[in-house]
Design an enzyme around this catalytic site. Structure first.
Site, PDB file in Angstrom:
ATOM      1  N   LYS A  23       0.787  11.687   1.708  1.00 29.35           N
ATOM      2  CA  LYS A  23       0.623  10.328   1.183  1.00 29.35           C
ATOM      3  C   LYS A  23       0.347   9.351   2.323  1.00 29.35           C
ATOM      4  O   LYS A  23      -0.520   8.486   2.212  1.00 29.35           O
ATOM      5  CB  LYS A  23       1.904   9.898   0.455  1.00 29.35           C
ATOM      6  CG  LYS A  23       1.934   8.428   0.078  1.00 29.35           C
ATOM      7  CD  LYS A  23       3.246   8.026  -0.521  1.00 29.35           C
ATOM      8  CE  LYS A  23       4.162   7.261   0.405  1.00 29.35           C
ATOM      9  NZ  LYS A  23       3.662   6.010   0.972  1.00 29.35           N
ATOM     10  N   ASN A  24       1.088   9.492   3.419  1.00 27.90           N
ATOM     11  CA  ASN A  24       0.974   8.511   4.500  1.00 27.90           C
ATOM     12  C   ASN A  24      -0.319   8.648   5.304  1.00 27.90           C
ATOM     13  O   ASN A  24      -0.573   7.825   6.172  1.00 27.90           O
ATOM     14  CB  ASN A  24       2.187   8.607   5.436  1.00 27.90           C
ATOM     15  CG  ASN A  24       3.424   7.991   4.798  1.00 27.90           C
ATOM     16  OD1 ASN A  24       3.344   7.452   3.697  1.00 27.90           O
ATOM     17  ND2 ASN A  24       4.554   8.080   5.483  1.00 27.90           N
ATOM     18  N   ARG A  95       0.943  -3.149   2.463  1.00 25.69           N
ATOM     19  CA  ARG A  95       0.571  -2.083   3.397  1.00 25.69           C
ATOM     20  C   ARG A  95      -0.897  -1.710   3.247  1.00 25.69           C
ATOM     21  O   ARG A  95      -1.556  -1.410   4.212  1.00 25.69           O
ATOM     22  CB  ARG A  95       1.398  -0.837   3.153  1.00 25.69           C
ATOM     23  CG  ARG A  95       2.791  -0.965   3.690  1.00 25.69           C
ATOM     24  CD  ARG A  95       3.300   0.372   4.174  1.00 25.69           C
ATOM     25  NE  ARG A  95       4.654   0.245   4.650  1.00 25.69           N
ATOM     26  CZ  ARG A  95       5.720   0.319   3.889  1.00 25.69           C
ATOM     27  NH1 ARG A  95       5.610   0.503   2.612  1.00 25.69           N
ATOM     28  NH2 ARG A  95       6.918   0.191   4.406  1.00 25.69           N
ATOM     29  N   CYS A 119       4.525 -16.221   4.897  1.00 30.43           N
ATOM     30  CA  CYS A 119       4.633 -15.792   6.287  1.00 30.43           C
ATOM     31  C   CYS A 119       4.531 -14.281   6.448  1.00 30.43           C
ATOM     32  O   CYS A 119       3.934 -13.805   7.390  1.00 30.43           O
ATOM     33  CB  CYS A 119       5.925 -16.300   6.900  1.00 30.43           C
ATOM     34  SG  CYS A 119       7.366 -15.376   6.395  1.00 30.43           S
ATOM     35  N   ARG A 124       9.065  -7.229   5.348  1.00 29.68           N
ATOM     36  CA  ARG A 124       8.026  -6.246   5.693  1.00 29.68           C
ATOM     37  C   ARG A 124       6.996  -6.944   6.563  1.00 29.68           C
ATOM     38  O   ARG A 124       5.916  -7.297   6.123  1.00 29.68           O
ATOM     39  CB  ARG A 124       7.391  -5.696   4.420  1.00 29.68           C
ATOM     40  CG  ARG A 124       8.357  -4.853   3.623  1.00 29.68           C
ATOM     41  CD  ARG A 124       7.816  -4.525   2.271  1.00 29.68           C
ATOM     42  NE  ARG A 124       6.696  -3.602   2.342  1.00 29.68           N
ATOM     43  CZ  ARG A 124       6.022  -3.221   1.259  1.00 29.68           C
ATOM     44  NH1 ARG A 124       6.342  -3.682   0.083  1.00 29.68           N
ATOM     45  NH2 ARG A 124       5.031  -2.374   1.373  1.00 29.68           N
ATOM     46  N   ASP A 308      11.877   8.866   6.996  1.00 29.38           N
ATOM     47  CA  ASP A 308      11.708   9.290   5.594  1.00 29.38           C
ATOM     48  C   ASP A 308      12.403  10.630   5.302  1.00 29.38           C
ATOM     49  O   ASP A 308      12.447  11.048   4.149  1.00 29.38           O
ATOM     50  CB  ASP A 308      10.225   9.425   5.252  1.00 29.38           C
ATOM     51  CG  ASP A 308       9.479   8.128   5.456  1.00 29.38           C
ATOM     52  OD1 ASP A 308       9.153   7.460   4.485  1.00 29.38           O
ATOM     53  OD2 ASP A 308       9.238   7.772   6.629  1.00 29.38           O
ATOM     54  N   VAL A 330      14.785   2.905  12.707  1.00 24.10           N
ATOM     55  CA  VAL A 330      13.405   2.455  12.436  1.00 24.10           C
ATOM     56  C   VAL A 330      13.391   1.261  11.472  1.00 24.10           C
ATOM     57  O   VAL A 330      12.705   0.268  11.705  1.00 24.10           O
ATOM     58  CB  VAL A 330      12.545   3.614  11.891  1.00 24.10           C
ATOM     59  CG1 VAL A 330      11.128   3.144  11.570  1.00 24.10           C
ATOM     60  CG2 VAL A 330      12.502   4.759  12.904  1.00 24.10           C
ATOM     61  N   ARG A 416       4.737   7.494  -7.291  1.00 22.19           N
ATOM     62  CA  ARG A 416       3.772   6.886  -6.360  1.00 22.19           C
ATOM     63  C   ARG A 416       3.549   7.771  -5.144  1.00 22.19           C
ATOM     64  O   ARG A 416       2.512   7.720  -4.507  1.00 22.19           O
ATOM     65  CB  ARG A 416       4.303   5.528  -5.865  1.00 22.19           C
ATOM     66  CG  ARG A 416       3.805   4.367  -6.682  1.00 22.19           C
ATOM     67  CD  ARG A 416       4.316   3.060  -6.134  1.00 22.19           C
ATOM     68  NE  ARG A 416       3.732   2.764  -4.817  1.00 22.19           N
ATOM     69  CZ  ARG A 416       3.801   1.574  -4.222  1.00 22.19           C
ATOM     70  NH1 ARG A 416       4.417   0.588  -4.822  1.00 22.19           N
ATOM     71  NH2 ARG A 416       3.270   1.381  -3.045  1.00 22.19           N
TER      72      ARG A 416
END
Ligand code: UD1
Length: 437
Positions: A23-24, A95, A119, A124, A308, A330, A416
């Protein structure tokens, strides 16, 4: 229509599943295809919600996208890109739209990316992305609910990221591929998914190299051409199912689990008492007759323990004997999901301090980013509302592991990011009913 999963737990998972593309990587590679006129093809594409969302964003900009979910292929026609303005309806998905800036600037000399709340430097943040584009010579303004970027042509430069951000590295790498001159990105992220993106860009005609000490060097070229690329396998999906196998005392062969990209995870799994056999086409994971042990670990950027992987590991540690500690370095706020696990019978406490490792950038900021897990604790079924993607998968593992019935709502988050997750769990013997309401 909302969907929910009703899980009857207590199953030892047995059997075999196949991992799909990451996915990433795939969503960024869909965006990278816009850098070239013509049709690029991606293979090993997972059938997940994030691919659909990215497809819709691309189509809203005029691109032609053909997705054959059964074959796992995507064809993206970058030549029909017709507007530099990402529609406001995609502003919640910051993202993906923010990653469009490079291709849009190169094609139109400007890019408009909606961002709700202005902003964007809150939970995120995208400050590294914005500073990077300014260093590459773009003008960046915020007004009317959107960031407005403009540049005649980006110019190569030296950028040092304050933290090795995955998204910022990818964004600036794509933008630099067509910039005038050479760009150096220092203190950059080097996750396998970024290397995969670099491979795609190289296949498209880019000149891009990975140097020592987290540095990418990208020598800009005048144009790129379409490519045909196989997306690397998903190391998060692989680790998530591996943990499910071990935690339930099962035995599962994960076809496509790649040892190279799981090196760190495998060490931690073995330290915690999980076992695995590496085969040419995948890895067999098993927990049967094994006693799980507590560990103290901290997450970190690659090649560290991936953030993750943290949530499924915590589920495993609820079944380990003794006190485990996980220090999350992280993200400042990635333990919200443990409350639901405690309702299921786990004993997990979350602390502000940097426990079990070195001090991190969240020290003294009041973020609850260390967890102490006392085990073993049998889990019992519960009703759970899924807060986000990775936590969602962990709830599902916890539900499969727990005695009794669990009900999971908000399952769109899991869908997702995880390809055919219910089918895969069912094929391993789990009892999951999908209810549409
Ligand atoms: C990506 C992955 C996600 C993974 C994460 C870290 C995707 C779609 N998501 O997310 O699954 O958990 O990498 O491996 O690939 N930060 C800033 N300013 C910025 C950008 C980031 O402060 O401009 C901070 C973030 O708040 C976070 C840290 O940097 O604390 C890491 O974020 P980043 O690596 O950018 O994560 P994503 O790319 O969003």
């Amino acid at each position: 229509m909302a969907r929910k999963y009703i899980v009857e737990g207590g199953t030892n998972l047995q059997g075999e599943i196949t991992i799909r593309g990451a996915k990433n990587a795939v969503t960024k590679e869909m965006v990278a295809a816009l850098l070239a006129p013509g049709v690029s093809r991606l293979r090993n594409v997972p059938d997940i919600g994030d691919v659909d969302i990215t497809r819709r964003v691309l189509e809203s900009l005029g691109c032609g996208v053909r997705h054959d979910a059964a074959a796992g292929t995507l064809e993206i026609d970058g030549s029909t890109l017709s507007t530099p303005e990402v529609p406001a309806e995609y502003s919640g998905l910051n993202r993906i739209p923010i990653l469009m800036v490079g291709p849009l600037l190169h094609r139109f000399g400007r890019a408009v990316v909606p961002m709700m709340g202005g902003c964007g430097i809150g939970e995120r943040p995208i400050d590294f992305h914005l500073q990077g584009f300014e260093s590459l010579g773009a003008k960046v303004e915020y007004h009317d609910g959107a960031y407005h970027f403009s540049a005649e042509r980006l110019t190569g430069t030296r950028i040092t990221l304050p933290f090795p951000s995955v998204g910022a590295t990818e964004n600036l790498m794509m933008a630099a591929a067509l910039a005038h001159g050479t760009t150096e990105i220092r203190n950059a992220a080097i996750e396998p998914e970024i290397v995969d993106l670099a491979l795609l860009l190289q296949a498209m005609g880019a000149i891009i190299s990975q140097e020592t000490d987290r540095t990418w060097v990208i020598q800009g070229v005048d144009s790129l051409r379409p490519a045909d690329h196989r997306v690397l396998n998903d190391r998060i999906e692989a680790a998530s199912f591996a943990v499910s196998a071990v935690a339930t005392g099962g035995d599962v062969f994960i076809r496509g689990a790649d040892q190279l990209h799981l090196l760190t995870f495998l060490n931690w799994l073995r330290r915690a008492g999980g076992e695995f056999d590496v085969k040419p086409d995948g890895i067999r994971f098993y927990g049967r007759d094994r006693k799980l042990k507590s560990i103290a670990a901290e997450t970190g950027v690659h090649p560290g323990l991936m953030t993750d992987w943290q949530q499924p590991l915590v589920i495993l540690l609820t079944q380990a004997t003794g006190m485990s500690v996980i220090h999350e370095t992280v993200y400042e706020n990635r333990f919200g999901y443990v409350e639901a696990l405690n309702r299921m019978g786990a004993h997990i406490q979350v602390f502000d301090e940097c426990l079990g490792g070195k001090d991190c950038r969240f020290r003294h900021l009041g973020h609850r980013h260390s967890a102490v897990i006392l085990g073993p604790t049998p889990l019992r079924g519960a009703e759970m509302e899924i807060p986000d993607l990775r936590a969602g998968f962990s709830y599902l593992v916890a539900a499969v592991l727990a005695k009794g019935k669990s009900t999971l709502t908000g399952v769109r988050y899991i869908e997702r990011g995880y390809d055919h997750v219910v089918e895969k769990f069912r094929s391993l013997g789990a009892s999951i009913e999908v209810v549409e309401e």
